[in-house]
Design a protein around this motif. Structure first.
Motif, PDB file in Angstrom:
ATOM      1  N   GLN A  56      60.728  19.142  63.050  1.00  0.00           N
ATOM      2  CA  GLN A  56      62.417  19.409  63.421  1.00  0.00           C
ATOM      3  C   GLN A  56      62.780  18.478  62.419  1.00  0.00           C
ATOM      4  O   GLN A  56      64.392  18.174  62.252  1.00  0.00           O
ATOM      5  N   ARG A  57      62.041  17.743  61.478  1.00  0.00           N
ATOM      6  CA  ARG A  57      62.778  16.676  60.615  1.00  0.00           C
ATOM      7  C   ARG A  57      62.435  17.090  59.218  1.00  0.00           C
ATOM      8  O   ARG A  57      61.475  17.916  58.734  1.00  0.00           O
ATOM      9  N   TYR A  58      63.476  16.880  58.297  1.00  0.00           N
ATOM     10  CA  TYR A  58      63.368  17.305  56.860  1.00  0.00           C
ATOM     11  C   TYR A  58      63.549  16.073  55.844  1.00  0.00           C
ATOM     12  O   TYR A  58      64.455  15.103  56.007  1.00  0.00           O
ATOM     13  N   ASN A  59      62.822  16.182  54.863  1.00  0.00           N
ATOM     14  CA  ASN A  59      63.075  15.181  53.804  1.00  0.00           C
ATOM     15  C   ASN A  59      63.731  15.710  52.729  1.00  0.00           C
ATOM     16  O   ASN A  59      63.692  16.628  52.259  1.00  0.00           O
ATOM     17  N   ILE A  60      64.710  14.662  52.350  1.00  0.00           N
ATOM     18  CA  ILE A  60      65.550  15.251  51.226  1.00  0.00           C
ATOM     19  C   ILE A  60      65.340  14.425  50.074  1.00  0.00           C
ATOM     20  O   ILE A  60      65.195  13.157  49.944  1.00  0.00           O
ATOM     21  N   TYR A  61      65.192  15.198  48.873  1.00  0.00           N
ATOM     22  CA  TYR A  61      64.953  14.593  47.609  1.00  0.00           C
ATOM     23  C   TYR A  61      66.212  14.502  46.676  1.00  0.00           C
ATOM     24  O   TYR A  61      66.785  15.695  46.876  1.00  0.00           O
ATOM     25  N   VAL A  62      66.464  13.783  45.919  1.00  0.00           N
ATOM     26  CA  VAL A  62      67.583  13.866  44.882  1.00  0.00           C
ATOM     27  C   VAL A  62      67.041  13.710  43.477  1.00  0.00           C
ATOM     28  O   VAL A  62      65.938  13.028  43.224  1.00  0.00           O
ATOM     29  N   LEU A  63      68.000  14.118  42.816  1.00  0.00           N
ATOM     30  CA  LEU A  63      68.001  14.036  41.508  1.00  0.00           C
ATOM     31  C   LEU A  63      69.014  13.023  40.760  1.00  0.00           C
ATOM     32  O   LEU A  63      70.106  13.314  40.972  1.00  0.00           O
ATOM     33  N   ASP A  64      68.377  12.007  40.317  1.00  0.00           N
ATOM     34  CA  ASP A  64      69.346  10.895  39.865  1.00  0.00           C
ATOM     35  C   ASP A  64      68.983  10.271  38.563  1.00  0.00           C
ATOM     36  O   ASP A  64      67.728   9.840  38.381  1.00  0.00           O
ATOM     37  N   ARG A  65      69.804  10.809  37.873  1.00  0.00           N
ATOM     38  CA  ARG A  65      69.725  10.270  36.229  1.00  0.00           C
ATOM     39  C   ARG A  65      68.416  10.842  35.763  1.00  0.00           C
ATOM     40  O   ARG A  65      67.339  10.156  35.339  1.00  0.00           O
ATOM     41  N   GLN A  66      68.442  12.167  36.050  1.00  0.00           N
ATOM     42  CA  GLN A  66      67.066  12.933  35.620  1.00  0.00           C
ATOM     43  C   GLN A  66      65.863  12.868  36.319  1.00  0.00           C
ATOM     44  O   GLN A  66      64.479  13.053  35.774  1.00  0.00           O
ATOM     45  N   ILE A  67      65.800  11.814  37.414  1.00  0.00           N
ATOM     46  CA  ILE A  67      64.729  11.345  37.723  1.00  0.00           C
ATOM     47  C   ILE A  67      64.620  11.792  39.462  1.00  0.00           C
ATOM     48  O   ILE A  67      65.668  11.562  40.356  1.00  0.00           O
ATOM     49  N   GLU A  68      63.707  12.670  40.078  1.00  0.00           N
ATOM     50  CA  GLU A  68      63.585  12.953  41.325  1.00  0.00           C
ATOM     51  C   GLU A  68      62.934  12.122  42.008  1.00  0.00           C
ATOM     52  O   GLU A  68      61.969  11.641  41.703  1.00  0.00           O
ATOM     53  N   ARG A  69      63.685  11.814  43.255  1.00  0.00           N
ATOM     54  CA  ARG A  69      63.000  10.782  44.134  1.00  0.00           C
ATOM     55  C   ARG A  69      63.361  11.308  45.668  1.00  0.00           C
ATOM     56  O   ARG A  69      64.230  11.870  45.940  1.00  0.00           O
ATOM     57  N   TYR A  70      62.607  10.521  46.640  1.00  0.00           N
ATOM     58  CA  TYR A  70      62.705  10.902  48.028  1.00  0.00           C
ATOM     59  C   TYR A  70      63.904   9.991  48.231  1.00  0.00           C
ATOM     60  O   TYR A  70      64.098   8.810  47.963  1.00  0.00           O
ATOM     61  N   SER A  71      64.830  10.458  48.955  1.00  0.00           N
ATOM     62  CA  SER A  71      66.094   9.564  49.347  1.00  0.00           C
ATOM     63  C   SER A  71      66.271   9.221  50.768  1.00  0.00           C
ATOM     64  O   SER A  71      66.338   8.290  51.205  1.00  0.00           O
ATOM     65  N   PHE A  72      66.012  10.318  51.766  1.00  0.00           N
ATOM     66  CA  PHE A  72      66.073   9.911  53.305  1.00  0.00           C
ATOM     67  C   PHE A  72      65.756  11.313  53.820  1.00  0.00           C
ATOM     68  O   PHE A  72      65.461  12.359  53.351  1.00  0.00           O
ATOM     69  N   SER A  73      65.738  10.977  55.331  1.00  0.00           N
ATOM     70  CA  SER A  73      65.136  12.433  56.093  1.00  0.00           C
ATOM     71  C   SER A  73      66.256  12.544  57.113  1.00  0.00           C
ATOM     72  O   SER A  73      66.869  11.534  57.508  1.00  0.00           O
ATOM     73  N   VAL A  74      66.150  13.714  57.632  1.00  0.00           N
ATOM     74  CA  VAL A  74      67.264  14.026  58.959  1.00  0.00           C
ATOM     75  C   VAL A  74      66.495  14.934  59.474  1.00  0.00           C
ATOM     76  O   VAL A  74      65.897  15.691  59.532  1.00  0.00           O
ATOM     77  N   ASP A  75      67.266  14.928  60.901  1.00  0.00           N
ATOM     78  CA  ASP A  75      66.807  15.890  61.926  1.00  0.00           C
ATOM     79  C   ASP A  75      67.592  17.275  61.559  1.00  0.00           C
ATOM     80  O   ASP A  75      68.477  17.445  60.829  1.00  0.00           O
ATOM     81  N   GLU A  76      66.886  18.425  61.969  1.00  0.00           N
ATOM     82  CA  GLU A  76      67.497  19.654  61.979  1.00  0.00           C
ATOM     83  C   GLU A  76      68.973  19.944  62.250  1.00  0.00           C
ATOM     84  O   GLU A  76      69.580  20.615  61.315  1.00  0.00           O
ATOM     85  N   ASP A  77      69.364  19.354  63.324  1.00  0.00           N
ATOM     86  CA  ASP A  77      70.673  19.617  63.667  1.00  0.00           C
ATOM     87  C   ASP A  77      71.627  18.959  62.412  1.00  0.00           C
ATOM     88  O   ASP A  77      72.696  19.487  62.032  1.00  0.00           O
ATOM     89  N   ILE A  78      71.299  17.891  62.163  1.00  0.00           N
ATOM     90  CA  ILE A  78      72.129  17.040  61.002  1.00  0.00           C
ATOM     91  C   ILE A  78      71.910  17.894  59.786  1.00  0.00           C
ATOM     92  O   ILE A  78      72.961  18.038  59.073  1.00  0.00           O
ATOM     93  N   LEU A  79      70.863  18.400  59.320  1.00  0.00           N
ATOM     94  CA  LEU A  79      70.882  19.136  58.275  1.00  0.00           C
ATOM     95  C   LEU A  79      71.866  20.458  58.237  1.00  0.00           C
ATOM     96  O   LEU A  79      72.316  20.489  57.037  1.00  0.00           O
ATOM     97  N   ILE A  80      71.723  21.217  59.626  1.00  0.00           N
ATOM     98  CA  ILE A  80      72.572  22.233  59.688  1.00  0.00           C
ATOM     99  C   ILE A  80      74.217  21.939  59.378  1.00  0.00           C
ATOM    100  O   ILE A  80      74.812  22.524  59.089  1.00  0.00           O
ATOM    101  N   ASN A  81      74.673  20.849  60.401  1.00  0.00           N
ATOM    102  CA  ASN A  81      75.752  20.381  60.694  1.00  0.00           C
ATOM    103  C   ASN A  81      76.519  20.022  59.086  1.00  0.00           C
ATOM    104  O   ASN A  81      77.787  20.179  59.119  1.00  0.00           O
ATOM    105  N   TYR A  82      75.675  19.195  58.251  1.00  0.00           N
ATOM    106  CA  TYR A  82      76.351  18.884  57.209  1.00  0.00           C
ATOM    107  C   TYR A  82      76.222  20.046  56.024  1.00  0.00           C
ATOM    108  O   TYR A  82      76.391  19.503  54.900  1.00  0.00           O
ATOM    109  N   ASN A  83      75.365  20.981  56.273  1.00  0.00           N
ATOM    110  CA  ASN A  83      75.136  22.021  55.445  1.00  0.00           C
ATOM    111  C   ASN A  83      74.321  21.556  54.153  1.00  0.00           C
ATOM    112  O   ASN A  83      74.669  21.822  53.012  1.00  0.00           O
TER     113      ASN A  83
END
Length: 276
Positions: A15-42
């Motif tokens: 029920q939890r998801y890992n969020i990765y971001v691309l920052d200055r052309q470098i991909e890195r893990y940023s944070f994780s969220v619950d499924e509801d948060i993923l949906i609520n914040y689209n």
């Protein structure tokens, strides 16, 4: 500005998801969220996230974690509101998140101190030998309001206590073998035990009156003989002079709750037997 580059499901918590971001052309893990948060914040790939947005999402996710902890705590048994607050504080959750969780639990009927107090009393009464006074004390300790306690204990009045104590006494009678204590000593033991169990003085007094009427002279003599034999075995070694032995025996038996006349008669009889 960082952009979401990848979203993956956690292996051990679906029920939890890992969020990765691309920052200055470098991909890195940023944070994780619950499924509801993923949906609520689209949250989706390609979405830009500034620092304020990520802080808001993290805050919402922590609040969600607090609520999940509360629900898990309720999965074992009902809880009072105070119990829930103390548990979440112990888990080091944020005060604002705790308040949010408690408010939601109340609104959804997952926490209800009135229902909790009724269930608590029924469970305790069915599982063990306990009186209303102790039940009231335990509910106070769990933070339940006076009005809810009174409602939960309304059917456990003095008449209920007397019936409960009578059944308890009948059970004691079936278990008893040799009568070991004087009537007075037995009553003191019962009174202390039943007060500790949380029964009222009124109900205990009624039981004692019944016991006083029922216990016969034969049982009292049996108890006197039992205690007397024990004392004689000890005192005969300690007091070799007959008069002193007699006085010490009478005093000791009297302290155990037997009448003075009965103590004297018993000791006189035993002393005559010793001199013959």
């Amino acid at each position: 500005m960082p952009t979401i580059s990848k979203i993956t499901v956690q292996k051990k918590a679906k029920q939890r998801y890992n969020i990765y971001v691309l920052d200055r052309q470098i991909e890195r893990y940023s944070f994780s969220v619950d499924e509801d948060i993923l949906i609520n914040y689209n949250l989706r790939k390609g979405m830009e996230l500034d620092e304020a947005a990520m802080k808001e999402i993290a805050e919402a996710d922590e609040a969600k974690k607090t609520f999940h902890l509360a629900v898990h705590y309720l999965s074992f048994r009902m809880r009072s509101e105070k119990e829930m607050k103390e548990y979440l504080v112990k888990k080091e959750r944020e005060e604002s998140h705790i308040s949010q969780a408690i408010q939601r639990l109340n609104s959804e009927g997952l926490i209800d101190d009135l229902a909790f107090s009724h269930a608590f009393v029924r469970s305790k009464v069915n599982q063990g030998f306990i009186g209303p006074t102790k039940l009231k004390q335990q509910l106070y300790e769990k933070g339940v309001a006076e009005k809810h306690i009174e409602s939960a204990l309304s059917e456990y009045d003095v008449e209920w206590e007397i019936n409960r104590l009578q059944r308890w006494k009948d059970k004691q009678d079936r278990k008893s073998g040799i009568v070991k204590d004087s009537k007075q000593q037995q009553l003191k033991k019962w009174q202390t035990q039943l007060m500790t169990k949380g029964f009222s003085y009124e109900a205990i007094s009624q039981l004692i009156r019944t016991f006083t009427d029922e216990k016969n002279n034969e049982e009292e003599r049996e108890a006197l003989a039992y205690q007397g034999e024990k004392l004689f075995r000890t005192y005969k070694k300690r007091y070799t002079e007959p008069f002193e032995l007699k006085q010490k025996m009478i005093q000791a038996l009297y302290r155990k709750g037997f009448s003075f006349d009965d103590c004297k008669a018993y000791v006189d009889e035993q002393m005559r037997g010793m001199s013959e």
